[in-house]
Enzyme design. Structure first.
Site, mmCIF file in Angstrom:
data_model
loop_
_atom_site.group_PDB
_atom_site.id
_atom_site.type_symbol
_atom_site.label_atom_id
_atom_site.label_comp_id
_atom_site.label_asym_id
_atom_site.label_seq_id
_atom_site.Cartn_x
_atom_site.Cartn_y
_atom_site.Cartn_z
ATOM 1 N N HIS A 1 0.857 -1.183 0.000
ATOM 2 C CA HIS A 1 0.000 0.000 0.000
ATOM 3 C C HIS A 1 0.896 1.237 0.000
ATOM 4 O O HIS A 1 1.928 1.266 0.674
ATOM 5 C CB HIS A 1 -0.901 -0.006 1.236
ATOM 6 C CG HIS A 1 -1.666 1.270 1.423
ATOM 7 N ND1 HIS A 1 -2.634 1.692 0.532
ATOM 8 C CD2 HIS A 1 -1.605 2.223 2.397
ATOM 9 C CE1 HIS A 1 -3.132 2.843 0.955
ATOM 10 N NE2 HIS A 1 -2.530 3.185 2.076
ATOM 11 N N CYS B 1 -4.291 3.104 -4.900
ATOM 12 C CA CYS B 1 -3.405 3.923 -4.059
ATOM 13 C C CYS B 1 -2.095 4.237 -4.759
ATOM 14 O O CYS B 1 -1.573 5.355 -4.670
ATOM 15 C CB CYS B 1 -3.159 3.225 -2.723
ATOM 16 S SG CYS B 1 -2.292 1.637 -2.853
#
Length: 345
Positions: free
Chosen positions: A111, A225
């Site tokens: 992430h 992301c």
């Protein structure tokens, strides 16, 4: 062109027929193009731009972990003086670290986020773009029964969350926290304005990258992301930021490989096509049996067997459903470098 079609003489009857055909084609064709066909898509298509964030259906819930619980509300982001200095950090941590620890780091499933340190005040800020209703819901719809009919209910939105502080342990322990730039307060303020506009105009998450094959044409780009962080760095660069070229950053992609996608309908027309709707319900029903997106990723090898047998996948992009005729190697996780923006001025 007419002189090549009409040639009088012994071929009069044949040429009259040609002329009539010509008139029919060129009279009917414009109407056919406007009413029964859609323009050929440009690959990869650009993410649809909205003038405001659509309201989500009350059916959609974030689950155990609410979206951006400590985030600053709109208009409350601290403004800094134009001449102030801020350090910019690239930050990475394994997806679902709170549940699996560093397990997904072994698969390079990371992430991405951005950190800011305001030098004059010592304040730290974290900014990350992620799904409002968790990743599984952004990737596959729910099968919802409405008036005895099955509907595909998407709970898919993504947005930037900005909150005070940087959890150094979280980002450093199993991931990355590294300075990539130093910007002025003016650049930061303008970047925050861009973020607020971006949140309104690009509200949807897209998990998949779709390509013709390794190193070949890209059919669909992800909108996640990682792609947000890449766009954010490019925006800062456009606003005047310079980036440390000695820093090398890799980003996760989940890639599907297929022949050129085929449009099968949009969010409304599929309900007028029983065969297509049945295929979509059957397809998404298979994945809804999984417990979570983590289950899908961690058992990707099992899905490769499914791809080998069915050679079929459906993707929902810009409110349209596309059929993918899968080709080997069907699916792949990659962790490739994307260079930081480089000054050309």
């Amino acid at each position: 062109m007419l002189s090549g079609i009409i040639t009088w003489g012994n071929k009069t009857r044949f040429c009259v027929l040609q002329f009539v055909t010509f008139l029919v084609i060129y009279t009917v064709l414009p109407y056919a193009e406007t009413s029964n066909t859609t323009p050929a898509p440009t690959w990869p298509p650009h993410q649809k731009i909205y003038d405001h964030r659509p309201l989500s259906d009350p059916y959609c819930k974030a689950g155990i972990y609410p979206f951006c619980p400590t985030g600053l509300p709109y208009g409350k982001v601290p403004k800094v003086k134009p001449t102030d200095t801020l350090f910019v950090y690239a930050m990475k941590a394994p997806v679902w670290e709170f549940k699996f620890g560093d397990l997904l780091k072994k698969f390079d499933i990371m992430h991405d986020a951005i950190g800011f340190h305001h030098v004059e005040s010592g304040l730290n800020i974290t900014m990350e773009w992620y799904e409002l209703f968790q990743l599984f819901n952004c990737t596959f719809p729910h099968l919802r029964t409405v008036n005895k009919s099955t509907e595909l209910q998407w709970c898919n939105q993504g947005a930037a969350c900005l909150y005070m502080g940087i959890d150094e342990k979280h980002w450093k322990q199993n991931g990355t926290l590294i300075k990539v730039s130093q910007i002025t307060g003016d650049i930061f303020n303008n970047f925050i304005s861009w973020t607020q506009t971006d949140n309104k105009t690009y509200p949807y998450y897209e998990t998949w990258t779709v390509m013709a094959g390794p190193g070949k044409n890209v059919w669909f780009n992800p909108f996640d992301c990682a792609s947000w962080v890449i766009r954010a760095f490019e925006t800062m660069h456009d606003l005047g930021a310079s980036f440390d070229q000695s820093v090398h950053l890799n980003y996760t992609k989940i890639i599907l490989y297929s022949q050129q996608p085929k449009l099968v309908g949009n969010s409304s027309t599929i309900y007028n096509d029983t065969d297509t709707l049945d295929k979509l319900v059957s397809f998404y029903g298979y994945f809804q049996k999984r417990a979570s997106m983590a289950d899908v990723v961690l058992h990707l090898l099992l899905y490769l067997e499914w791809f080998e047998f069915h050679k079929l996948f459906y993707i929902y992009y810009n409110e349209q459903y596309w059929e993918l005729d899968m080709v080997k190697p069907y699916a792949q996780l990659t962790y490739d470098e994307v260079p930081l923006p480089k000054n050309t001025w």
